[in-house]
Motif scaffolding. Structure first.
Motif, PDB file in Angstrom:
ATOM      1  N   VAL A  45      43.033  62.220  57.770  1.00  0.00           N
ATOM      2  CA  VAL A  45      44.480  62.160  57.754  1.00  0.00           C
ATOM      3  C   VAL A  45      44.730  61.225  56.516  1.00  0.00           C
ATOM      4  N   ILE A  46      44.166  60.328  56.176  1.00  0.00           N
ATOM      5  CA  ILE A  46      44.174  59.404  55.080  1.00  0.00           C
ATOM      6  C   ILE A  46      43.338  60.238  53.933  1.00  0.00           C
ATOM      7  N   ALA A  47      44.426  60.571  52.885  1.00  0.00           N
ATOM      8  CA  ALA A  47      43.776  61.245  51.602  1.00  0.00           C
ATOM      9  C   ALA A  47      42.700  60.470  50.982  1.00  0.00           C
ATOM     10  N   GLU A  48      41.746  61.018  50.307  1.00  0.00           N
ATOM     11  CA  GLU A  48      40.739  60.369  49.697  1.00  0.00           C
ATOM     12  C   GLU A  48      41.303  59.419  48.671  1.00  0.00           C
ATOM     13  N   ALA A  49      42.195  59.843  47.961  1.00  0.00           N
ATOM     14  CA  ALA A  49      42.889  58.916  46.855  1.00  0.00           C
ATOM     15  C   ALA A  49      43.240  57.677  47.605  1.00  0.00           C
ATOM     16  N   VAL A  50      43.895  57.845  48.382  1.00  0.00           N
ATOM     17  CA  VAL A  50      44.602  56.485  49.227  1.00  0.00           C
ATOM     18  C   VAL A  50      43.313  55.775  49.596  1.00  0.00           C
ATOM     19  N   GLN A  51      42.589  56.411  50.276  1.00  0.00           N
ATOM     20  CA  GLN A  51      40.957  55.722  50.667  1.00  0.00           C
ATOM     21  C   GLN A  51      40.515  54.866  49.818  1.00  0.00           C
ATOM     22  N   ALA A  52      40.472  55.522  48.418  1.00  0.00           N
ATOM     23  CA  ALA A  52      40.082  54.677  47.173  1.00  0.00           C
ATOM     24  C   ALA A  52      40.789  53.478  46.799  1.00  0.00           C
ATOM     25  N   GLU A  53      42.100  53.655  47.104  1.00  0.00           N
ATOM     26  CA  GLU A  53      42.894  52.695  46.835  1.00  0.00           C
ATOM     27  C   GLU A  53      42.675  51.431  47.651  1.00  0.00           C
ATOM     28  N   ILE A  54      42.476  51.706  49.016  1.00  0.00           N
ATOM     29  CA  ILE A  54      42.143  50.844  49.966  1.00  0.00           C
ATOM     30  C   ILE A  54      41.093  50.000  49.612  1.00  0.00           C
ATOM     31  N   ARG A  55      39.896  50.761  49.204  1.00  0.00           N
ATOM     32  CA  ARG A  55      38.778  50.114  48.791  1.00  0.00           C
ATOM     33  C   ARG A  55      39.081  49.185  47.803  1.00  0.00           C
ATOM     34  N   GLU A  56      39.801  49.391  46.759  1.00  0.00           N
ATOM     35  CA  GLU A  56      40.287  48.639  45.725  1.00  0.00           C
ATOM     36  C   GLU A  56      40.785  47.319  46.177  1.00  0.00           C
ATOM     37  N   LEU A  57      41.760  47.400  46.987  1.00  0.00           N
ATOM     38  CA  LEU A  57      42.568  46.318  47.741  1.00  0.00           C
ATOM     39  C   LEU A  57      41.582  45.502  48.725  1.00  0.00           C
ATOM     40  N   MET A  58      40.576  46.087  49.307  1.00  0.00           N
ATOM     41  CA  MET A  58      39.390  45.128  49.988  1.00  0.00           C
ATOM     42  C   MET A  58      38.862  44.381  48.997  1.00  0.00           C
ATOM     43  N   ALA A  59      38.711  44.778  47.733  1.00  0.00           N
ATOM     44  CA  ALA A  59      37.919  43.862  46.755  1.00  0.00           C
ATOM     45  C   ALA A  59      38.598  42.723  46.304  1.00  0.00           C
ATOM     46  N   CYS A  60      39.927  42.544  46.848  1.00  0.00           N
ATOM     47  CA  CYS A  60      40.736  41.330  46.316  1.00  0.00           C
ATOM     48  C   CYS A  60      40.621  40.108  47.015  1.00  0.00           C
ATOM     49  N   TYR A  61      40.047  40.705  48.275  1.00  0.00           N
ATOM     50  CA  TYR A  61      40.183  39.471  49.427  1.00  0.00           C
ATOM     51  C   TYR A  61      38.604  39.216  49.748  1.00  0.00           C
ATOM     52  N   PRO A  62      38.316  37.939  50.214  1.00  0.00           N
ATOM     53  CA  PRO A  62      36.811  37.484  50.381  1.00  0.00           C
ATOM     54  C   PRO A  62      36.338  38.361  51.558  1.00  0.00           C
ATOM     55  N   GLU A  63      37.237  38.832  52.641  1.00  0.00           N
ATOM     56  CA  GLU A  63      36.713  39.403  53.581  1.00  0.00           C
ATOM     57  C   GLU A  63      37.538  40.811  53.600  1.00  0.00           C
ATOM     58  N   LYS A  64      37.134  41.813  53.877  1.00  0.00           N
ATOM     59  CA  LYS A  64      37.864  43.255  53.445  1.00  0.00           C
ATOM     60  C   LYS A  64      38.845  43.339  54.581  1.00  0.00           C
ATOM     61  N   ARG A  65      39.014  42.723  55.549  1.00  0.00           N
ATOM     62  CA  ARG A  65      40.196  42.818  56.601  1.00  0.00           C
ATOM     63  C   ARG A  65      41.302  42.290  56.062  1.00  0.00           C
ATOM     64  N   GLY A  66      41.183  41.493  54.877  1.00  0.00           N
ATOM     65  CA  GLY A  66      42.496  40.865  54.402  1.00  0.00           C
ATOM     66  C   GLY A  66      43.370  41.959  53.867  1.00  0.00           C
ATOM     67  N   ALA A  67      42.687  42.982  53.638  1.00  0.00           N
ATOM     68  CA  ALA A  67      43.465  44.226  52.921  1.00  0.00           C
ATOM     69  C   ALA A  67      44.331  44.899  54.089  1.00  0.00           C
ATOM     70  N   LEU A  68      44.220  44.655  55.262  1.00  0.00           N
ATOM     71  CA  LEU A  68      44.661  45.466  56.337  1.00  0.00           C
ATOM     72  C   LEU A  68      46.114  45.694  56.312  1.00  0.00           C
ATOM     73  N   LEU A  69      46.995  44.602  56.142  1.00  0.00           N
ATOM     74  CA  LEU A  69      48.548  44.839  55.922  1.00  0.00           C
ATOM     75  C   LEU A  69      48.633  45.551  54.678  1.00  0.00           C
ATOM     76  N   PRO A  70      48.208  45.226  53.467  1.00  0.00           N
ATOM     77  CA  PRO A  70      48.289  46.117  52.565  1.00  0.00           C
ATOM     78  C   PRO A  70      47.983  47.686  52.405  1.00  0.00           C
ATOM     79  N   ALA A  71      46.849  47.675  53.411  1.00  0.00           N
ATOM     80  CA  ALA A  71      46.589  49.165  53.455  1.00  0.00           C
ATOM     81  C   ALA A  71      47.424  49.991  54.566  1.00  0.00           C
ATOM     82  N   LEU A  72      47.935  49.163  55.463  1.00  0.00           N
ATOM     83  CA  LEU A  72      48.981  49.799  56.404  1.00  0.00           C
ATOM     84  C   LEU A  72      50.110  50.061  55.802  1.00  0.00           C
ATOM     85  N   HIS A  73      50.634  49.272  54.867  1.00  0.00           N
ATOM     86  CA  HIS A  73      51.904  49.467  53.956  1.00  0.00           C
ATOM     87  C   HIS A  73      51.680  50.834  53.216  1.00  0.00           C
ATOM     88  N   ARG A  74      50.507  50.803  52.562  1.00  0.00           N
ATOM     89  CA  ARG A  74      50.216  51.871  51.690  1.00  0.00           C
ATOM     90  C   ARG A  74      50.167  53.105  52.399  1.00  0.00           C
TER      91      ARG A  74
END
Lengths: 155, 431
Positions: free
Chosen positions: A2-31
């Motif tokens: 359901v989540i496009a490959e490009a969006v998944q790639a963006e989410i992986r980039e967001l994960m790298a901003c946080y010490p634990e990848k779960r930190g990117a969960l709210l930003p990923a949900l918004h996206r």
């Protein structure tokens, strides 16, 4: 998927901003919500796999926050602030007037399913009351007539 | 974009100038010089000492001494440390952080850089409330500019100090303004506050030592570095130095933002700066510091707006959100708006809060409908007393205090509803 490959790639980039990848969960949900309009259970499962957590952990976050939706949504969300500063300056009359104008209850969707009308708690626009939010945009210093015109101009 | 404050001081001096939102314009006004000097010429301990000496108190509601908070960060700890900026402004009646983000992002970022260097933080997480889409865009632009100019990144201003900023948007939950609720949310979880201790300095963002400060708190820091602790202490009161940006709303002729020294009398804010009550009506009550803070009646508006004086009147400065109500206002309806809000926003973790907010809301609504019983007033006070000081975070207290305040000063409004079986204020706003 359901989540496009490009969006998944963006989410992986967001994960790298946080010490634990779960930190990117709210930003990923918004996206993802920006892309798909809501977070269905299938979407939550895909996100859970990306974040290596259980789907229920994604859904409990979705359900905790007002700005995430688990069901399909109308094209526009219109929220009139009805907290105290706005209520003191006529916000509740604007909300009732808009409900009548759109032919919905004070909380509900228009018959064509295009607009959701509801109230919201303080949006940080207290000196510019009454005000409402259409999706991401604030409209301040309104009266009922101006608010109705805004509704008529929504695409 | 919000209008610049009607009364300005050092924080908002340049807010009417569009250029101040850009890095170039901010630097023209002397911006980033304080950070440059702090990072190149001062030791972290000296900075903490200076901020402690200035007496700056947190502007997010609790009023804790900022320098002292910074000094709690462990110095003999190898773990990464973080700074967290609380930009989740959602206290009803408050809209000062919004203008500080929209028109003063660089000023706040400079404060963050100084604080980060002082506490040895490698990263700052700025948590902005989800509804603040426009302020977030303003902040993102400023962060991008700062990064492009080498003010953020691997080598800040050529000093060898590395620091970067991550912006996280919330998603509509008032409880995430509570500092540990915010930390949970930042970690991608439900924003349910943590039990303390351990405090964030020991166990903060992602379990690491962290300092959490509010948008306005950071914004004061460059000015203190630039002009010194003595200058800062010369503004405001002896115990509450500096200015704050008061947001005035409700029944006033000129609602808006006003940057004034702490200790400015509430009456001066309401009647001089905000133009008083329109239509020749009289003031009935004023909530001095955001919805969580107990209301003051018309006779007590002489109070200086600083915690040492407000506490004597059983209220607090909170976030400086001043809400003014005229004589047509039904205080039971005001109570209904307040209890509904807290019932809706309780995170549900603690029984006293989850159940207490619901009961208070049911009882005040019953009274407003004219179906209240004489004993309901004491039941309300009993519920409020049982919610205070019993829970993981201060939300429950924040829900109890305004109801106690309304009953302390406007008990007659509640009693008339019960006696007359209806609302005696036909001109009041309707629910």
């Amino acid at each position: 998927m359901v989540i496009a490959e490009a969006v998944q790639a963006e989410i992986r980039e967001l994960m790298a901003c946080y010490p634990e990848k779960r930190g990117a969960l709210l930003p990923a949900l918004h996206r993802v919500q920006q892309e798909l309009g809501h977070i269905a259970s299938e979407t939550a499962s895909e996100l859970a796999a990306l974040f290596e957590i259980r789907p229920i952990e994604v859904m409990e976050v979705v359900n905790f926050y007002n700005m995430f939706y688990s069901t399909p949504q109308p094209a526009h969300h219109v929220y009139v602030c009805t907290n105290l500063p706005c209520s003191l300056r006529g916000a509740r009359d604007v909300l009732k007037g808009l409900a009548a104008h759109l032919g919905v209850d004070a909380e509900g969707n228009t018959e064509d399913g295009r607009i959701h009308l509801g109230h919201e708690e303080c949006l940080g626009a207290c000196a510019y009351a009454p005000m409402l939010r259409v999706d991401d945009r604030y409209h301040e210093d309104l009266d009922l007539e101006a608010a109705k015109r805004l509704m008529d101009e929504l695409d | 974009m919000l209008e610049a404050p009607y009364v300005t001081s050092y924080l908002s001096e340049h807010f009417a100038d569009e250029a101040f939102t850009t890095l170039e314009g901010y630097q023209r006004a002397g911006g980033y010089e304080a950070a440059r000097r702090a990072i190149h010429e001062m030791s972290p301990a000296d900075i903490i000492e200076l901020v402690k000496d200035s007496g700056l108190q947190g502007r997010g509601g609790a009023g804790f001494v900022t320098g002292l908070k910074w000094s709690f960060m462990p110095t003999d700890d190898e773990r990464p440390r973080y700074l967290v900026c609380n930009a989740d402004e959602s206290e009803p009646g408050s809209f000062k952080d919004r203008i500080l983000l929209e028109r003063g992002s660089h000023q706040m970022l400079e404060g963050i850089l100084i604080a980060a260097f002082a506490v040895g933080a490698e990263k700052t997480f700025i948590y902005v409330r989800g509804e603040y889409a426009h302020p977030t865009r303003c902040l993102e632009r400023a962060v991008a500019e700062a990064r492009a100019h080498g003010f953020l990144g691997e080598n800040v201003m050529g000093s060898g100090f590395a620091h970067d900023v991550v912006i996280t948007r919330g998603a509509g939950a008032y409880i995430c303004g509570e500092e540990t609720g915010l930390l949970e949310s930042l970690e991608g979880k439900k924003g349910q506050p943590r039990k303390k201790p351990p405090f964030p300095a020991e166990y903060g963002a992602f379990g690491m030592p962290s300092t959490v400060n509010n948008v306005e708190t950071f914004s004061h820091v460059p000015h203190i570095l630039r002009r010194g602790a003595e200058w800062f202490k010369s503004i405001g009161t002896e115990k509450s130095p500096g200015t704050t940006i008061f947001g005035v709303s409700g029944h006033v002729a000129r609602p808006g933002l006003f940057e004034l020294p702490l200790g400015t009398p509430l009456s001066e804010i309401v009647f001089e700066h905000a133009g008083g009550i329109p239509g020749g009506r009289k003031v009935k009550g004023v909530i001095p510091g955001g919805m969580s803070m107990p209301i003051l009646p018309a006779g007590e508006l002489d109070v200086p707006m600083a915690n040492e004086f407000l506490r004597e009147r059983k209220t607090m400065l909170g976030t400086g959100g001043v809400m003014v109500m005229d004589e047509t206002t039904c205080m039971v309806r005001v109570a209904c708006v307040i209890t509904y809000f807290f019932r809706d926003e309780s995170c549900g973790q603690c029984t006293q809060c989850r159940e207490g907010t619901g009961w208070m809301d049911k009882i005040v609504r019953r009274i407003e409908r004219g179906a209240g019983e004489p004993q309901d007033l004491d039941i309300l006070l009993d519920v409020a007393a049982k919610m205070e000081g019993q829970t993981i975070c201060a939300f429950s207290d924040a829900a109890a205090w305004p109801v106690q305040g309304l009953l302390r000063h406007f008990r007659d409004d509640f009693e008339r509803h019960v006696r007359e079986h209806k609302c005696p204020y036909p001109e009041s706003f309707e629910l």
